[in-house]
Motif scaffolding. Structure first.
Motif, PDB file in Angstrom:
ATOM      1  N   ILE A   1       0.835  -1.211   0.000  1.00  0.00           N
ATOM      2  CA  ILE A   1       0.000   0.000   0.000  1.00  0.00           C
ATOM      3  C   ILE A   1       0.868   1.258   0.000  1.00  0.00           C
ATOM      4  CG2 ILE A   1      -1.925  -1.142   1.137  1.00  0.00           C
ATOM      5  CD1 ILE A   1      -1.063   0.059   3.756  1.00  0.00           C
ATOM      6  N   ASP A   2       2.148   1.086  -0.299  1.00  0.00           N
ATOM      7  CA  ASP A   2       3.068   2.201  -0.550  1.00  0.00           C
ATOM      8  C   ASP A   2       3.152   3.178   0.611  1.00  0.00           C
ATOM      9  OD1 ASP A   2       4.558   2.242  -3.069  1.00  0.00           O
ATOM     10  OD2 ASP A   2       2.596   1.896  -3.963  1.00  0.00           O
ATOM     11  N   LEU A   3       3.368   2.623   1.816  1.00  0.00           N
ATOM     12  CA  LEU A   3       3.596   3.500   2.956  1.00  0.00           C
ATOM     13  C   LEU A   3       5.025   4.020   2.920  1.00  0.00           C
ATOM     14  CD1 LEU A   3       1.889   1.591   5.893  1.00  0.00           C
ATOM     15  CD2 LEU A   3       0.997   3.544   4.629  1.00  0.00           C
ATOM     16  N   ALA A   4       5.207   5.219   3.439  1.00  0.00           N
ATOM     17  CA  ALA A   4       6.555   5.755   3.586  1.00  0.00           C
ATOM     18  C   ALA A   4       7.322   4.925   4.602  1.00  0.00           C
ATOM     19  CB  ALA A   4       6.488   7.217   4.021  1.00  0.00           C
TER      20      ALA A   4
ATOM     21  N   SER B   1      -3.406   2.000  -6.259  1.00  0.00           N
ATOM     22  CA  SER B   1      -3.273   3.413  -5.896  1.00  0.00           C
ATOM     23  C   SER B   1      -2.311   3.519  -4.728  1.00  0.00           C
ATOM     24  CB  SER B   1      -4.633   4.004  -5.531  1.00  0.00           C
ATOM     25  OG  SER B   1      -5.146   3.386  -4.352  1.00  0.00           O
ATOM     26  N   ARG B   2      -1.660   4.658  -4.627  1.00  0.00           N
ATOM     27  CA  ARG B   2      -0.772   4.929  -3.500  1.00  0.00           C
ATOM     28  C   ARG B   2      -0.940   6.382  -3.081  1.00  0.00           C
ATOM     29  NH1 ARG B   2       3.026   4.769  -7.859  1.00  0.00           N
ATOM     30  NH2 ARG B   2       4.134   6.765  -8.155  1.00  0.00           N
ATOM     31  N   HIS B   3      -0.842   6.574  -1.783  1.00  0.00           N
ATOM     32  CA  HIS B   3      -0.929   7.927  -1.252  1.00  0.00           C
ATOM     33  C   HIS B   3       0.447   8.580  -1.295  1.00  0.00           C
ATOM     34  CE1 HIS B   3      -5.076   7.825   0.209  1.00  0.00           C
ATOM     35  NE2 HIS B   3      -4.852   6.552   0.523  1.00  0.00           N
ATOM     36  N   THR B   4       0.464   9.846  -1.601  1.00  0.00           N
ATOM     37  CA  THR B   4       1.687  10.641  -1.625  1.00  0.00           C
ATOM     38  C   THR B   4       1.520  11.824  -0.699  1.00  0.00           C
ATOM     39  OG1 THR B   4       0.938  12.029  -3.464  1.00  0.00           O
ATOM     40  CG2 THR B   4       2.074   9.963  -4.020  1.00  0.00           C
ATOM     41  N   ALA B   5       2.603  12.585  -0.555  1.00  0.00           N
ATOM     42  CA  ALA B   5       2.518  13.774   0.309  1.00  0.00           C
ATOM     43  C   ALA B   5       1.560  14.807  -0.257  1.00  0.00           C
ATOM     44  CB  ALA B   5       3.912  14.385   0.477  1.00  0.00           C
TER      45      ALA B   5
END
Length: 791
Positions: A502-505, A772-776
């Protein structure tokens, strides 16, 4: 006569005859006895000195005494009482012949020595004069020696004993004679020639006359063999408790059992063990069925090379009931057979090879003791004697059973540990990646080595492909060893893969992982005892488009970076707490890496092995990484060879090397899209034109449809600004649409009468994968497709 040199060789006739019957030594007393000078005798057969011709057979045993008729140099016969000692091979293997000469004994009028003898004492007593020659002995001493005391007057102690130990006795007699002080000596020798070796305490006291002058030495001999053997048995049991079981290795433990018992208990010891069940289960309890197959685990002999052994280490042998091994395993207790009892030949009749070996080496007694622990029979230990003349006695059996019982517990512990280690190692290897994935972002190589002596730990590593050609690299270490640590490692590796998807930082991922370890710790404990679960981890994400790498660590060592044209150096990262502490923040750091930069991720077992501290280990790692290398695999092997001791590390070692790659700007196309539905068609055409530039016209249809659906959704439901990015790799095309909204789309099934809701379903069906991935700034919807999938 001086007490310093009190020996008069002329009062005893001495001769030495070698194994071939040739005289090799002839002293002055022998010359006086037979009137023959040395040059007339030495080098010639001793049989020529006999007046009655050679004997029918040579004497047997270690000692012989009797009367011989010898031929004087003038031809007349001389009847002589002779004491002969057959010396062992290490001392020459020859015969020493001695006889006191007439008139060579002590004077009968020596009242001082006669009064001091106490010859009526029940203790074994003997008196030596100033010349250290026997003056007298009592009946008890004559019984101990087994020789007529009237024949021994005038002989020295080495001439009576005939063994190297007798030389030590005479040196102590001389010391008492010279100093006038008493002295106690312990010696171990057979007094009767062929009798078993006994332990003797010789109390030596000076004999003085009325003026205080030392005139001789009185020797009182006491047999303390039983006390000595009891002490030896206790010492052997003590040595066994210290020396057996120093490792958790089955073969090594078996070898320690054999080493402890040779030569203290036997001249040859073999240890044969049952093979573990193929299914990995327990060895069945209860008596074993015979014949039984046993594998030689270890053996030891007083003879270098163990030539008495029939089986070699690792060889499987089958033992029938009519064998000491089979009989003891079936009976569950020790079985002793010997030549003296007449049963050794019967027990060995099943194996001609062993029978020949028994005759060849003079084996006369063997004892087979089952190795049992916790109700399970693990094998058998066989004790053999051939150099020691005495057979196994009941107290030897008890001693062997005691030592073997101690070793059995150690063997069982080692076997259980080995099984648990193999289980943990199999679990560990099944949870680690078998091969690293090929990615456009990095070239990678890895190594994992389990601990050499401790249980398998929870070290792990992974390379995880992410969206947008990015890649995640992770290395971690679970505290503890064994199956539990491996299972915890599997849970954490699965969690990292799930969170990475889930593309976490990196810092957010470690926060979620910290919560998981905290819950695992709580589940592992109970009301009385808290759980003990902890781990360290380092997580990195590299983007080959921007060539930037974001990293965060939780109590884990920082990686080492090697630039394309610079020396290796550790990356300076914020030091986060270890996983499981809870409530403490993690912090990410971001670096721009040039293409070809090498990143080295590792666990602390690599740098802290061999007794080094972590700082010295990092310096050694930098040195090993800085050497030129042809491939990453070669670099991995060089690092392990340079940093790990020859016997392996005491902790698990995980090493992951990754060399960064970068995508050329020509492989990436980006467009900023106003929030106007009318611009979807022009954007679609521009994407098609870009595919033509990349010579990917076969992917036009799918790409055009995916671009249209994702851009339309972003304009309709997203928040400007909106960006479209196409990334081209060797075998795939990635389409990304980004906006500043944090609302993620979800796939749903549209009803028959719905006018929309089918766009993402088409995207999912026409592409390899999407997500999908969350970004800043918001979110990115991406889809990955392959030109080869086009019809």
């Amino acid at each position: 006569m001086s007490p310093v040199h009190p020996f008069d060789e002329a009062v005893t006739a001495r001769a030495v005859v070698d194994e071939s019957g040739v005289v090799v030594e002839w002293n002055e007393g022998a010359q006086r006895l037979l009137g023959r000078p040395p040059e007339e005798v030495v080098g010639r057969p001793a049989a020529k000195l006999l007046a009655d011709g050679p004997p029918a057979a040579p004497p047997e045993g270690r000692r012989w005494n009797g009367t011989l008729t010898l031929r004087h140099g003038d031809g007349r016969p001389v009847s002589v009482w002779v004491l002969a000692h057959h010396r062992p091979p290490e001392d020459g293997g020859d015969w020493l012949l001695v006889t006191p000469l007439p008139g060579g004994g002590p004077p009968d009028a020596d009242d001082t020595l006669s009064r001091a003898g106490l010859l009526d004492s029940p203790c074994a007593l003997s008196v030596y004069d100033e010349r250290l020659r026997l003056h007298s002995m009592n009946a008890a001493m004559a019984e101990v020696i087994g020789l007529p005391r009237e024949r021994l007057r005038g002989l020295r102690a080495p001439e009576i004993g005939g063994r190297p130990e007798s030389e030590d006795i005479e040196r102590n007699l001389q010391h008492v004679l010279a100093t006038g002080r008493g002295h106690d000596v312990r010696t171990y020798l057979p007094m009767r020639g062929d009798s078993p070796t006994n332990a003797w305490l010789a109390r030596m006291s000076p004999i003085t006359d009325a003026t205080g002058r030392v005139r001789g030495v009185c020797v009182a001999v006491h047999d303390f063999t039983e006390q000595y053997l009891a002490q030896e048995r206790l010492q052997l049991v003590n040595h066994a408790s210290v020396r057996i079981g120093t490792t958790l290795d089955v073969t090594r433990t078996a070898q320690e059992l054999a080493d402890v018992c040779v030569p203290a208990l036997a001249d040859f010891v073999s240890v044969d063990l049952l093979d573990p069940p193929e299914s990995g289960g327990e060895i069945p309890t209860g008596p074993l069925a015979v014949p039984v197959g046993l594998r030689r685990a270890a053996h030891r002999s007083v003879t270098p090379g163990s030539p008495e052994a029939v089986a070699r280490p690792g060889q499987l042998e089958t033992y029938p009931l009519m064998s000491p091994q089979g009989a003891s395993l079936l009976a569950g207790h020790a079985v002793v057979v010997s030549k003296g009892a007449g049963d050794l030949e019967k027990w060995l009749s099943w194996d001609p090879v062993r029978s020949r070996r028994v005759e060849e080496y003079g084996i006369h007694s063997t004892m087979s003791v089952p190795i049992q622990a916790r109700g399970v029979t693990l094998g058998v230990a066989v004790f053999t004697r051939f150099r020691r003349p005495d057979p196994f006695r009941p107290e030897d059996v008890l001693l062997a059973e005691e030592v073997t019982a101690r070793a059995a517990v150690c063997v069982d512990n080692a076997r259980r540990y080995s099984r648990q280690r193999e289980t943990a190692l199999a679990l560990q290897r099944s949870l680690l990646p078998r091969t690293l994935p090929r990615t456009a972002a990095v070239d990678a190589a890895s190594r994992y080595l389990p601990a050499a002596r401790a249980g398998v730990g929870g070290d792990w590593f992974d390379v995880i492909p992410l969206s947008g050609m990015r890649v995640a690299m992770v290395v971690g270490d679970v505290i503890g060893h064994g199956v539990q640590a491996s299972a915890t490692m599997g849970r954490l590796r699965t969690a990292v893969r799930t969170l990475a998807d889930i593309d976490l930082a990196p810092d957010e991922l470690l926060t979620h992982l910290d919560d998981l370890v905290g819950r695992t710790t709580a589940e592992a404990g109970d009301e009385d005892r808290p759980g003990e679960v902890g781990a360290t981890c380092l997580y990195a994400v590299y983007d080959p488009v921007s060539r930037r790498c974001a990293l965060a660590r939780a109590g884990h060592p920082s990686p080492v970076m090697i630039p394309p044209d610079g020396p290796p150096r550790p990356l300076e990262l914020p030091e986060g707490p270890a996983l499981g502490l809870g409530g403490l923040p993690f912090e990410s750091a971001e670096f721009e890496l040039r293409e070809g930069t090498l990143l080295s991720f590792y666990t602390d077992g690599l740098v802290e092995s061999g007794g080094r501290d972590a700082e010295a280990g990092r310096r050694a790692l930098c040195t090993a990484l800085g050497a030129p290398s042809g491939s990453l695999d070669e670099t991995c092997d060089r690092v392990l060879h340079a940093l790990l001791p020859p016997g392996g590390s005491s902790d698990d070692v995980a090493l992951l090397l990754a060399r960064t790659r970068g995508l050329a700007p020509s492989e990436v196309a980006t467009w900023l899209i106003p929030a106007d539905p009318a611009l979807v068609a022009p954007i679609r055409r521009q994407a098609v034109e870009q595919l033509g530039v990349w010579d990917l016209s076969e992917a036009v249809f799918t790409t055009e449809l995916v671009v249209s659906e994702l851009v339309t959704n972003a304009i309709r439901y997203g928040t400007p600004p909106i960006r479209l990015r196409l990334i081209h790799d060797d075998d795939r095309i990635i389409c990304e649409v980004s906006d500043t909204s944090h609302t993620a789309p979800h796939l749903r099934r549209a009803k028959t009468w719905d006018e929309g809701g089918r766009g993402l379903l088409l995207v999912a069906r026409l592409t390899r994968r999407w997500g999908s991935r969350h970004t800043a700034e918001g979110k990115t919807i991406w889809a990955e497709l392959s030109p080869l999938d086009e019809d």
